[in-house]
Each structure stands twice: as structure tokens, then as C-alpha cells.
Design an enzyme around this catalytic site. Sequence first.
Site, PDB file in Angstrom:
ATOM      1  N   HIS A   1      10.246   1.529   6.445  1.00  0.00           N
ATOM      2  CA  HIS A   1      10.787   0.981   5.049  1.00  0.00           C
ATOM      3  C   HIS A   1      10.657  -0.508   5.628  1.00  0.00           C
ATOM      4  O   HIS A   1      11.526  -1.178   5.602  1.00  0.00           O
ATOM      5  CB  HIS A   1      12.288   1.447   4.861  1.00  0.00           C
ATOM      6  CG  HIS A   1      12.564   1.182   3.332  1.00  0.00           C
ATOM      7  ND1 HIS A   1      12.900   1.962   2.388  1.00  0.00           N
ATOM      8  CD2 HIS A   1      12.359   0.035   2.815  1.00  0.00           C
ATOM      9  CE1 HIS A   1      12.971   1.982   1.303  1.00  0.00           C
ATOM     10  NE2 HIS A   1      13.044   0.460   1.397  1.00  0.00           N
TER      11      HIS A   1
ATOM     12  N   ASP B   1      21.590  -9.204   9.865  1.00  0.00           N
ATOM     13  CA  ASP B   1      22.015  -9.002  11.260  1.00  0.00           C
ATOM     14  C   ASP B   1      23.166  -8.189  11.227  1.00  0.00           C
ATOM     15  O   ASP B   1      23.374  -7.090  11.827  1.00  0.00           O
ATOM     16  CB  ASP B   1      22.666 -10.480  11.507  1.00  0.00           C
ATOM     17  CG  ASP B   1      21.371 -11.289  11.938  1.00  0.00           C
ATOM     18  OD1 ASP B   1      20.298 -10.896  11.777  1.00  0.00           O
ATOM     19  OD2 ASP B   1      21.821 -12.482  12.426  1.00  0.00           O
TER      20      ASP B   1
ATOM     21  N   ARG C   1      18.742   9.806   1.112  1.00  0.00           N
ATOM     22  CA  ARG C   1      17.605   9.369   1.548  1.00  0.00           C
ATOM     23  C   ARG C   1      17.912   8.067   2.456  1.00  0.00           C
ATOM     24  O   ARG C   1      18.652   7.356   2.184  1.00  0.00           O
ATOM     25  CB  ARG C   1      16.660   8.905   0.469  1.00  0.00           C
ATOM     26  CG  ARG C   1      15.430   8.117   1.073  1.00  0.00           C
ATOM     27  CD  ARG C   1      14.292   7.881  -0.261  1.00  0.00           C
ATOM     28  NE  ARG C   1      13.428   7.042   0.365  1.00  0.00           N
ATOM     29  CZ  ARG C   1      12.815   5.892   0.088  1.00  0.00           C
ATOM     30  NH1 ARG C   1      13.165   5.608  -1.277  1.00  0.00           N
ATOM     31  NH2 ARG C   1      12.010   5.412   0.773  1.00  0.00           N
TER      32      ARG C   1
ATOM     33  N   TYR D   1      11.588   0.856 -11.310  1.00  0.00           N
ATOM     34  CA  TYR D   1      12.688   0.197 -11.710  1.00  0.00           C
ATOM     35  C   TYR D   1      12.396  -0.276 -13.098  1.00  0.00           C
ATOM     36  O   TYR D   1      13.503  -0.409 -13.995  1.00  0.00           O
ATOM     37  CB  TYR D   1      12.832  -0.904 -10.781  1.00  0.00           C
ATOM     38  CG  TYR D   1      13.602  -0.312  -9.451  1.00  0.00           C
ATOM     39  CD1 TYR D   1      15.143  -0.322  -9.430  1.00  0.00           C
ATOM     40  CD2 TYR D   1      12.646  -0.039  -8.505  1.00  0.00           C
ATOM     41  CE1 TYR D   1      15.430  -0.045  -7.959  1.00  0.00           C
ATOM     42  CE2 TYR D   1      13.274   0.376  -7.281  1.00  0.00           C
ATOM     43  CZ  TYR D   1      14.708   0.426  -7.181  1.00  0.00           C
ATOM     44  OH  TYR D   1      15.053   1.139  -5.953  1.00  0.00           O
TER      45      TYR D   1
ATOM     46  N   GLU E   1      13.669   6.440  -5.761  1.00  0.00           N
ATOM     47  CA  GLU E   1      14.463   5.411  -6.105  1.00  0.00           C
ATOM     48  C   GLU E   1      14.500   4.937  -7.597  1.00  0.00           C
ATOM     49  O   GLU E   1      13.516   5.130  -8.457  1.00  0.00           O
ATOM     50  CB  GLU E   1      13.936   4.163  -5.473  1.00  0.00           C
ATOM     51  CG  GLU E   1      14.244   4.070  -4.065  1.00  0.00           C
ATOM     52  CD  GLU E   1      13.576   2.554  -3.363  1.00  0.00           C
ATOM     53  OE1 GLU E   1      13.687   1.683  -4.040  1.00  0.00           O
ATOM     54  OE2 GLU E   1      13.239   2.729  -1.957  1.00  0.00           O
TER      55      GLU E   1
ATOM     56  N   GLN F   1      18.249  -2.234   5.484  1.00  0.00           N
ATOM     57  CA  GLN F   1      19.075  -3.195   4.566  1.00  0.00           C
ATOM     58  C   GLN F   1      20.641  -2.907   4.523  1.00  0.00           C
ATOM     59  O   GLN F   1      21.451  -3.543   3.981  1.00  0.00           O
ATOM     60  CB  GLN F   1      18.610  -2.618   3.127  1.00  0.00           C
ATOM     61  CG  GLN F   1      17.147  -3.126   2.930  1.00  0.00           C
ATOM     62  CD  GLN F   1      16.631  -2.602   1.464  1.00  0.00           C
ATOM     63  OE1 GLN F   1      16.063  -1.735   1.395  1.00  0.00           O
ATOM     64  NE2 GLN F   1      17.190  -3.353   0.368  1.00  0.00           N
TER      65      GLN F   1
ATOM     66  N   HIS G   1      15.351 -14.989  10.194  1.00  0.00           N
ATOM     67  CA  HIS G   1      15.874 -15.926  11.216  1.00  0.00           C
ATOM     68  C   HIS G   1      14.939 -17.347  11.262  1.00  0.00           C
ATOM     69  O   HIS G   1      15.539 -18.486  11.368  1.00  0.00           O
ATOM     70  CB  HIS G   1      15.750 -15.346  12.564  1.00  0.00           C
ATOM     71  CG  HIS G   1      16.954 -14.188  12.704  1.00  0.00           C
ATOM     72  ND1 HIS G   1      16.820 -13.312  13.762  1.00  0.00           N
ATOM     73  CD2 HIS G   1      18.127 -14.260  12.072  1.00  0.00           C
ATOM     74  CE1 HIS G   1      17.790 -12.439  13.634  1.00  0.00           C
ATOM     75  NE2 HIS G   1      18.534 -12.737  12.467  1.00  0.00           N
TER      76      HIS G   1
ATOM     77  N   ASN H   1       8.926   5.569  -6.795  1.00  0.00           N
ATOM     78  CA  ASN H   1      10.100   4.813  -7.054  1.00  0.00           C
ATOM     79  C   ASN H   1       9.947   3.861  -8.282  1.00  0.00           C
ATOM     80  O   ASN H   1       8.560   3.373  -8.453  1.00  0.00           O
ATOM     81  CB  ASN H   1      10.218   3.593  -5.881  1.00  0.00           C
ATOM     82  CG  ASN H   1      10.652   4.363  -4.462  1.00  0.00           C
ATOM     83  OD1 ASN H   1      11.106   5.363  -4.671  1.00  0.00           O
ATOM     84  ND2 ASN H   1      10.590   3.286  -3.615  1.00  0.00           N
TER      85      ASN H   1
ATOM     86  N   ASN I   1       7.467   3.781   2.797  1.00  0.00           N
ATOM     87  CA  ASN I   1       7.994   3.480   1.560  1.00  0.00           C
ATOM     88  C   ASN I   1       6.977   2.240   0.991  1.00  0.00           C
ATOM     89  O   ASN I   1       6.997   0.997   1.334  1.00  0.00           O
ATOM     90  CB  ASN I   1       9.461   2.871   1.739  1.00  0.00           C
ATOM     91  CG  ASN I   1      10.218   2.510   0.299  1.00  0.00           C
ATOM     92  OD1 ASN I   1      10.429   3.211  -0.592  1.00  0.00           O
ATOM     93  ND2 ASN I   1      10.373   1.138   0.448  1.00  0.00           N
ATOM     94  N   GLU I   2       6.795   2.444  -0.224  1.00  0.00           N
ATOM     95  CA  GLU I   2       6.454   1.462  -1.179  1.00  0.00           C
ATOM     96  C   GLU I   2       5.067   0.590  -0.407  1.00  0.00           C
ATOM     97  O   GLU I   2       5.318  -0.734  -0.193  1.00  0.00           O
ATOM     98  CB  GLU I   2       7.325   0.387  -1.807  1.00  0.00           C
ATOM     99  CG  GLU I   2       8.271   1.265  -2.671  1.00  0.00           C
ATOM    100  CD  GLU I   2       9.157   0.165  -3.395  1.00  0.00           C
ATOM    101  OE1 GLU I   2       8.842  -0.971  -3.236  1.00  0.00           O
ATOM    102  OE2 GLU I   2       9.865   0.903  -4.313  1.00  0.00           O
TER     103      GLU I   2
HETATM  104  C1  BGC Z   1      12.846  -0.947  -2.161  1.00  0.00           C
HETATM  105  C2  BGC Z   1      13.909  -1.316  -1.739  1.00  0.00           C
HETATM  106  C3  BGC Z   1      15.042  -2.224  -2.650  1.00  0.00           C
HETATM  107  C4  BGC Z   1      14.994  -1.810  -4.168  1.00  0.00           C
HETATM  108  C5  BGC Z   1      15.737  -2.740  -4.970  1.00  0.00           C
HETATM  109  C6  BGC Z   1      12.644  -1.022  -3.741  1.00  0.00           C
HETATM  110  O1  BGC Z   1      11.428  -1.782  -4.030  1.00  0.00           O
HETATM  111  O2  BGC Z   1      12.061   0.096  -1.715  1.00  0.00           O
HETATM  112  O3  BGC Z   1      14.358  -1.456  -0.228  1.00  0.00           O
HETATM  113  O4  BGC Z   1      16.250  -2.455  -2.340  1.00  0.00           O
HETATM  114  O5  BGC Z   1      13.548  -1.802  -4.540  1.00  0.00           O
HETATM  115  O6  BGC Z   1      15.329  -4.032  -4.967  1.00  0.00           O
END
Ligand code: BGC
Length: 497
Positions: free
Chosen positions: A142, A72, A97, A330, A397, A39, A59, A328, A187-188
Site C-alpha cells: 500500500h 510517525d 482489509r 470515491y 474502498e 496510515q 520527514h 476502489n 493497492n492502486e
Molecule cells: C487510498 C487510501 C486513501 C484513500 C482516501 C485511496 O486512494 O488507497 O490509502 O486513504 O484513498 O484518501
Amino acid sequence: MRIIVLFSLFALSVADDAGLNTRRFPPNFKFGAANAAPQIEGAWNLEGKGETIWDHFAHTYPERIVDRSTPDVACDSYHKYKEDVALVKKMGLDIYRLSIAWSRILPTGYTDQVNSLGVKYYKNLFKELKANHIEPLVTLYHWDLPQPLQDSLGGWLNETVADLFADYARLCFELFNDDVTSWITINEPKQVCLAGYGSGAFAPGIQSDGVGDYVCVKNVLLAHAKAYRIYDKEFRSRNKGKVSIVLDSTFWEPGSDSEADQEAAQRILQFDLGIYGHPIFIGDWPEVVKSRVAMRSRLEGYSQSRLPVLSAKEIELIKGTHDYIAINHYSTQMVNATVEAPIGRPSGGADRSVLVWNRPEWQKGSSDWFNVVPWGLRKLLNWLKNQYGDEEIIITENGYADTDATLEDDRRVGYYQGYLSSCLDAIYKDNVNLTAYVTWSIIDDWEWTGGYSSFLGMYRVDFNDPDRPRIKRKSADYFTNVVKNRCVVDKDQCTDS
Ligand code: BGC
């Protein structure tokens, strides 16, 4: 008894969390920021790096990326890593991280060719972090599988990939043994499997809902466990490090007090989080996942469950492969029970059998599911503690995704304030052993299928400028003050712990 305790936790009302927690974080609590190679690094084919499934996906299917962009160049952190480290330092963070790109070290995915320039890049990055007294927390995977492993082996649908991952992990432990003591294998895995091999929304875009995704889950767990065992046996005595896997989950709040809705919330938590957590922290699949997939598979006419069996040997291998819980998180969504879907094509959704919805009053981030619900984090932390015991937990996260790139990011400040306050509640009111909070993210990045149109950075990156300047947002100042004062409100309102 366990069920009663669990359910009483869900009775915590929003009102309980309404006020901000003014206490200071414990003295040994750490703060950090996270990023991932695919990323931010860019340099997708420079200095010997091999192609990844995300390079290939962007791509080959530009229409699958919202703005038809590619990773890229991204933030060009491959060339600008010193600038990123300087920002971490400036904010006073303890942890950075980052992830290693498998194909930057091993362009084919196999250990046949080691790319010395890739190794040098990470060596330099670790050197820079060390010079600035910042602890690296390093993810080995990741989401960026080397494309040759997808092409020739079918990626995570093939158990061989678990062994190849273990080889790659051993190499990294060896190469960076003196530089890194905190490792994350994967990751995830939920996104890797559900989106990569279930819905096909993410690279490599395989659509095998309710079949391929479960095969992937097993292989990813084996990969993690093999890497963990290698570290344990061959490296731990040398540098006394720690290894875990990063799991992710939305918090699923039951839509009512009814038993059916409470069970629906538990069910989706087990399908989304427990399917990884249970084998690692307790052993074997969660019962509800095992029995529901078996039941529907049978009715669908399959000779065996679409959820692969874990043999006694595999259960032993996977169980206990963690030194802490890394999570993680959100957002939160509501969930209700729903009628059993008719038997037809296999579907992970039908296996879960829940109805997901969002409260209309919730503030939104960049997408429909992104609700700003700080108390959900506290409840999730409590859920982890109740399920898996009083383990050390690290938030690896958490952050606010917006479609607006504004520098006056008050919404992000509000998000951090609420979610950090929720962490304090979990620590002080619920005795959760939370020891670190790592935000996503310090700089804007390439957000997978969201391209460069979803922003999570405390620094904005101008992706139209070839130099990719990092420009400070308001949230960077807020977070710097949190770290400095160890408290989420103004300094003069902080109370001592
Ligand atoms: C991921 C990240 C992503 C973030 C925000 C997470 O699920 O691990 O790679 O950028 O969410 O969208």
C-alpha cells in the site's frame, strides 16, 4: 456492437437512480472496512521497522504535507490493533482489509534480514482477527516502498524492484499461509505511478510526467504478475486462497452525447484504469493508450514510444493474474473532448487529451475532485463488467472524505446510503456479480499529503491525545445497521430480495 452496448449504458440517467434501493443485500454478500499500515500503524522506526518512502518524504519535505505532519505515530495501531479489531467486531463486519508494511518484515527491502518482531506483530493481528471470526483481506503493498530500494535502485523505475517484490510476496505467503486466504498484491497502481513517478505529488516525489509513470506502470504490473504466479504455483493448492490487485478509478461521465465526448470518456477510462486492467484481464495495453502515446512520442522526436513495449512473454505473464476484480472508487467527474495539445514536453495529460470538469450542483467532499455522485459507482461497475466479463467484483474502498471532523457526520451517512444503494442497483438491476463492499475507513488516519486534515473514519481519532482515542461517529451506527439489516434504509422499509 460492443461500442453500442457500452454507450447505451451511459444513457442511464441520474433520475433512474434517484430513489434509494430498499432491497436487502444477498445473503452471502460481505461487508468490511479497510486500512493501510502506513496510515494507521505508526511505530515508524520501532522494533526493527525500516524507513519507507513515505516516512522519508514526510520527514524530508514537510511542506509537501498539508499540515506538515508525519506518519510517525498515526493512530498508533501498532500498539492498539486489538482496539481496532474490537471496533470491526462491534460493527458486525465480515472483512478487515489491512496491509503489511514491506519494511516492517524486510527492513532493507531485501530478504537478507527478516524482522522477527514485525512478523510477530502481524501474526498477533491475524490471531486476534481469527479469534473474532473476522476475515483478513491483506494488501502486500500500500504505497510504502522500503526507502533503500528507492535510494539504491530508483524504486519502481527499476524492473529489479518487481523481482524484489515477488521475493517479499513469497515470504509473506509462506509466513502467513495459515492465517490469510485473501490477498491483494498492490493497492492502486495508478497512484503509485502517476503521483509517485509522474506528477511527483506523492512519495518518492519523482517528476517524470508521461515518461517515468509509464515505466512504473509496466514494473508494477510485472511485480503483481510475478507474485500472483508464485501464489498460484507454490501456495494455492495448500490453502485455496484468492489473489488480485486493487485498481482504482473515478467514473468519467461524458459531458454530452456527442461521439467525441463519449470517446473522451472511454479514453480517460482506458488511460486511468484500462492501462492496468487490460493487460491483466484481456492482455497487452489498451489500443487507444498504445496508439496515442506512440503517436505523440513520435511527433516529440522519441525513437520509441514512451509507453514501454510489453513483449509476448510479458503479455502472457501478466494476462489472467486475477481471481476477482477489486476496485476502489470515491467520485465521478465530467469529461469532454478537447483539442490536441501542441507537441512539446511529454505529458500524460496531453496523451489523454480530455477536459475534466465538475457539475456545480454536485455536493463536494474534502477536495475539488471529490464529488458525491452515487450513480457513478453503478456505472463504473457496469463498465468493468462490460470490459472484462462477468467476473466477481469486490469494492475494496469507498467512503466519504471530509475536512470537518464532526461526530455528527450526516454527510458521510448520506454518502454511504447513496453509494450502497447504487451497489444494490448494480446487483439487482444490472446483474453485476458484486460480492463485497469494504469501506474506507473504520478510523481516521494519516491521509498521505492530506496529513491529519482529511477525515474518512466512522470513528474519529483524536490525534492530539497521546492515547489516540477512537470516538464513534454517527456513520458508525448507520453502517452497523446496514450490516445488521442488510439494507440501506430503515429496517421497516427494507424489502426482501
Ligand atoms: C487510498 C487510501 C486513501 C484513500 C482516501 C485511496 O486512494 O488507497 O490509502 O486513504 O484513498 O484518501
